[in-house]
Design a protein around this motif. Sequence first.
Motif, PDB file in Angstrom:
ATOM      1  N   GLN A   9       0.312  -1.331  -0.140  1.00  0.00           N
ATOM      2  CA  GLN A   9      -0.039   0.137  -0.069  1.00  0.00           C
ATOM      3  C   GLN A   9       0.969   1.209  -0.064  1.00  0.00           C
ATOM      4  O   GLN A   9       0.748   2.379  -0.848  1.00  0.00           O
ATOM      5  CB  GLN A   9      -0.957  -0.036   1.008  1.00  0.00           C
ATOM      6  CG  GLN A   9      -2.064  -0.991   1.215  1.00  0.00           C
ATOM      7  CD  GLN A   9      -2.748  -0.947   2.099  1.00  0.00           C
ATOM      8  OE1 GLN A   9      -3.151  -0.170   2.945  1.00  0.00           O
ATOM      9  NE2 GLN A   9      -3.329  -2.397   2.715  1.00  0.00           N
ATOM     10  N   ASN A  10       2.337   1.315   1.346  1.00  0.00           N
ATOM     11  CA  ASN A  10       2.423   2.225   1.403  1.00  0.00           C
ATOM     12  C   ASN A  10       3.358   2.663  -0.258  1.00  0.00           C
ATOM     13  O   ASN A  10       3.505   3.532  -1.262  1.00  0.00           O
ATOM     14  CB  ASN A  10       3.926   2.189   2.333  1.00  0.00           C
ATOM     15  CG  ASN A  10       3.264   2.452   3.656  1.00  0.00           C
ATOM     16  OD1 ASN A  10       1.831   3.095   3.460  1.00  0.00           O
ATOM     17  ND2 ASN A  10       4.184   1.892   4.759  1.00  0.00           N
ATOM     18  N   ALA A  11       3.953   1.448  -1.226  1.00  0.00           N
ATOM     19  CA  ALA A  11       4.844   1.350  -2.804  1.00  0.00           C
ATOM     20  C   ALA A  11       3.922   2.550  -3.419  1.00  0.00           C
ATOM     21  O   ALA A  11       4.571   2.894  -4.130  1.00  0.00           O
ATOM     22  CB  ALA A  11       5.305   0.062  -3.323  1.00  0.00           C
ATOM     23  N   ILE A  12       2.193   2.291  -3.048  1.00  0.00           N
ATOM     24  CA  ILE A  12       1.211   2.304  -4.424  1.00  0.00           C
ATOM     25  C   ILE A  12       1.055   4.041  -4.167  1.00  0.00           C
ATOM     26  O   ILE A  12       1.225   4.400  -4.898  1.00  0.00           O
ATOM     27  CB  ILE A  12       0.311   1.952  -4.344  1.00  0.00           C
ATOM     28  CG1 ILE A  12       0.315   0.128  -5.011  1.00  0.00           C
ATOM     29  CG2 ILE A  12      -0.852   2.649  -5.240  1.00  0.00           C
ATOM     30  CD1 ILE A  12      -1.049  -0.755  -4.657  1.00  0.00           C
ATOM     31  N   PRO A  41       7.216   8.206   6.302  1.00  0.00           N
ATOM     32  CA  PRO A  41       8.501   8.155   6.674  1.00  0.00           C
ATOM     33  C   PRO A  41       9.207   8.115   5.702  1.00  0.00           C
ATOM     34  O   PRO A  41       9.291   6.989   4.670  1.00  0.00           O
ATOM     35  CB  PRO A  41       8.980   6.828   8.024  1.00  0.00           C
ATOM     36  CG  PRO A  41       7.161   6.077   8.062  1.00  0.00           C
ATOM     37  CD  PRO A  41       6.251   6.629   7.243  1.00  0.00           C
ATOM     38  N   GLN A  42       9.761   8.979   5.879  1.00  0.00           N
ATOM     39  CA  GLN A  42      11.360   9.089   4.338  1.00  0.00           C
ATOM     40  C   GLN A  42      12.142   7.955   4.294  1.00  0.00           C
ATOM     41  O   GLN A  42      12.132   6.949   3.089  1.00  0.00           O
ATOM     42  CB  GLN A  42      12.474  10.591   5.229  1.00  0.00           C
ATOM     43  CG  GLN A  42      13.130  10.751   3.255  1.00  0.00           C
ATOM     44  CD  GLN A  42      14.249   9.966   3.566  1.00  0.00           C
ATOM     45  OE1 GLN A  42      14.412   9.674   4.788  1.00  0.00           O
ATOM     46  NE2 GLN A  42      15.020   9.418   2.848  1.00  0.00           N
ATOM     47  N   PRO A  43      12.777   7.429   4.860  1.00  0.00           N
ATOM     48  CA  PRO A  43      13.033   6.137   5.188  1.00  0.00           C
ATOM     49  C   PRO A  43      12.265   4.376   4.804  1.00  0.00           C
ATOM     50  O   PRO A  43      13.571   4.614   3.954  1.00  0.00           O
ATOM     51  CB  PRO A  43      13.724   5.794   7.067  1.00  0.00           C
ATOM     52  CG  PRO A  43      13.310   6.898   7.824  1.00  0.00           C
ATOM     53  CD  PRO A  43      12.378   7.407   7.261  1.00  0.00           C
ATOM     54  N   ILE A  44      11.347   4.935   5.064  1.00  0.00           N
ATOM     55  CA  ILE A  44      10.227   3.383   4.442  1.00  0.00           C
ATOM     56  C   ILE A  44      10.097   4.367   2.507  1.00  0.00           C
ATOM     57  O   ILE A  44      10.672   3.422   2.039  1.00  0.00           O
ATOM     58  CB  ILE A  44       8.750   3.560   5.096  1.00  0.00           C
ATOM     59  CG1 ILE A  44       8.854   3.446   6.424  1.00  0.00           C
ATOM     60  CG2 ILE A  44       8.021   2.658   3.728  1.00  0.00           C
ATOM     61  CD1 ILE A  44       7.684   2.791   7.374  1.00  0.00           C
ATOM     62  N   VAL A  45       9.878   5.590   2.341  1.00  0.00           N
ATOM     63  CA  VAL A  45       9.880   6.116   1.115  1.00  0.00           C
ATOM     64  C   VAL A  45      11.410   5.501   0.459  1.00  0.00           C
ATOM     65  O   VAL A  45      11.247   4.981  -0.683  1.00  0.00           O
ATOM     66  CB  VAL A  45       9.680   7.107   0.835  1.00  0.00           C
ATOM     67  CG1 VAL A  45       9.631   7.988  -0.659  1.00  0.00           C
ATOM     68  CG2 VAL A  45       8.228   6.856   1.679  1.00  0.00           C
ATOM     69  N   ALA A  46      12.644   5.595   0.833  1.00  0.00           N
ATOM     70  CA  ALA A  46      13.760   5.614  -0.083  1.00  0.00           C
ATOM     71  C   ALA A  46      13.817   4.198   0.280  1.00  0.00           C
ATOM     72  O   ALA A  46      14.653   3.413  -0.913  1.00  0.00           O
ATOM     73  CB  ALA A  46      14.780   6.169   0.628  1.00  0.00           C
ATOM     74  N   LYS A  47      13.607   2.959   0.995  1.00  0.00           N
ATOM     75  CA  LYS A  47      13.825   1.848   1.033  1.00  0.00           C
ATOM     76  C   LYS A  47      12.948   1.110  -0.451  1.00  0.00           C
ATOM     77  O   LYS A  47      13.180   0.068  -1.151  1.00  0.00           O
ATOM     78  CB  LYS A  47      13.199   1.039   2.523  1.00  0.00           C
ATOM     79  CG  LYS A  47      14.261  -0.502   2.509  1.00  0.00           C
ATOM     80  CD  LYS A  47      13.076  -1.117   3.316  1.00  0.00           C
ATOM     81  CE  LYS A  47      13.792  -0.641   4.411  1.00  0.00           C
ATOM     82  NZ  LYS A  47      14.580  -1.854   5.744  1.00  0.00           N
ATOM     83  N   LEU A  48      11.336   1.658  -0.227  1.00  0.00           N
ATOM     84  CA  LEU A  48      10.671   1.173  -1.297  1.00  0.00           C
ATOM     85  C   LEU A  48      10.999   1.492  -2.786  1.00  0.00           C
ATOM     86  O   LEU A  48      11.338   0.675  -3.608  1.00  0.00           O
ATOM     87  CB  LEU A  48       9.240   1.944  -1.077  1.00  0.00           C
ATOM     88  CG  LEU A  48       8.478   1.747   0.103  1.00  0.00           C
ATOM     89  CD1 LEU A  48       7.400   2.727   0.720  1.00  0.00           C
ATOM     90  CD2 LEU A  48       7.496   0.223  -0.077  1.00  0.00           C
ATOM     91  N   LEU A  49      11.450   2.510  -2.625  1.00  0.00           N
ATOM     92  CA  LEU A  49      11.749   3.268  -4.479  1.00  0.00           C
ATOM     93  C   LEU A  49      13.052   2.537  -4.450  1.00  0.00           C
ATOM     94  O   LEU A  49      13.230   2.079  -5.729  1.00  0.00           O
ATOM     95  CB  LEU A  49      12.663   4.157  -4.034  1.00  0.00           C
ATOM     96  CG  LEU A  49      11.344   5.977  -3.531  1.00  0.00           C
ATOM     97  CD1 LEU A  49      11.725   7.122  -3.502  1.00  0.00           C
ATOM     98  CD2 LEU A  49      10.004   5.886  -5.366  1.00  0.00           C
ATOM     99  N   VAL A  50      13.713   1.987  -3.675  1.00  0.00           N
ATOM    100  CA  VAL A  50      15.197   0.904  -3.949  1.00  0.00           C
ATOM    101  C   VAL A  50      14.122  -0.289  -4.610  1.00  0.00           C
ATOM    102  O   VAL A  50      15.057  -0.585  -5.359  1.00  0.00           O
ATOM    103  CB  VAL A  50      16.153   0.478  -2.945  1.00  0.00           C
ATOM    104  CG1 VAL A  50      17.090  -0.738  -3.508  1.00  0.00           C
ATOM    105  CG2 VAL A  50      16.957   2.350  -2.633  1.00  0.00           C
ATOM    106  N   ASN A  51      13.419  -0.924  -4.245  1.00  0.00           N
ATOM    107  CA  ASN A  51      12.764  -1.966  -4.932  1.00  0.00           C
ATOM    108  C   ASN A  51      12.202  -2.134  -5.877  1.00  0.00           C
ATOM    109  O   ASN A  51      12.321  -2.429  -6.515  1.00  0.00           O
ATOM    110  CB  ASN A  51      11.849  -2.893  -3.481  1.00  0.00           C
ATOM    111  CG  ASN A  51      12.549  -3.246  -1.949  1.00  0.00           C
ATOM    112  OD1 ASN A  51      13.250  -3.225  -2.741  1.00  0.00           O
ATOM    113  ND2 ASN A  51      11.537  -3.406  -1.043  1.00  0.00           N
ATOM    114  N   LEU A  52      11.351  -0.518  -6.094  1.00  0.00           N
ATOM    115  CA  LEU A  52      11.029  -0.279  -7.365  1.00  0.00           C
ATOM    116  C   LEU A  52      11.934  -0.227  -8.528  1.00  0.00           C
ATOM    117  O   LEU A  52      11.753  -0.409  -9.181  1.00  0.00           O
ATOM    118  CB  LEU A  52       9.762   0.561  -6.823  1.00  0.00           C
ATOM    119  CG  LEU A  52       8.580   0.096  -6.613  1.00  0.00           C
ATOM    120  CD1 LEU A  52       8.204   1.743  -6.102  1.00  0.00           C
ATOM    121  CD2 LEU A  52       7.998  -0.170  -6.954  1.00  0.00           C
TER     122      LEU A  52
END
Length: 143
Positions: A9-12, A41-52
């Motif tokens: 959900q956060n990734a979307i 949270p910015q750290p979560i977004v950063a991790k999601l963007l790496v996976n994406l």
Amino acid sequence: MLKYGKTAQNAIMAISHLAEVYDGGTTRLSSRDIARNRNLPQPIVAKLLVNLSQAGLVQGAPGPKGGYWLAKNPAEISLYEIVSTFEKVGDTLSCPFGTGACDASVPCPLHHKLLELDKQLVDFLNESKLDAFSKHLPRQPVF
């Protein structure tokens, strides 16, 4: 059976902001920009963007003129592609009566309804593309 949780959900939420500003890759957003816009949270977004990025859905570049952008047109990216990056796809249906209590040959009372629900979710995610976000700006909350 497809189930998706908070990470997907956060990734979307994160990638949909990239769809909103999509212009072929000229506009680049930092993980901080995306996090601020989506209240994540910015750290979560950063991790999601790496996976994406590893999944080939976004591209990124470091440095002052760096940031993230969609790797392809939003009309070419389905929500299913995003969710399947973070969730295991193809798990067997979990019967509410317990493991091994039901299968296609001996279905429980909910078996067929659960299969249909799963099919509807998978169809929805496959049919829903990120261009839906680029066509409509989010509505501002009404207080």
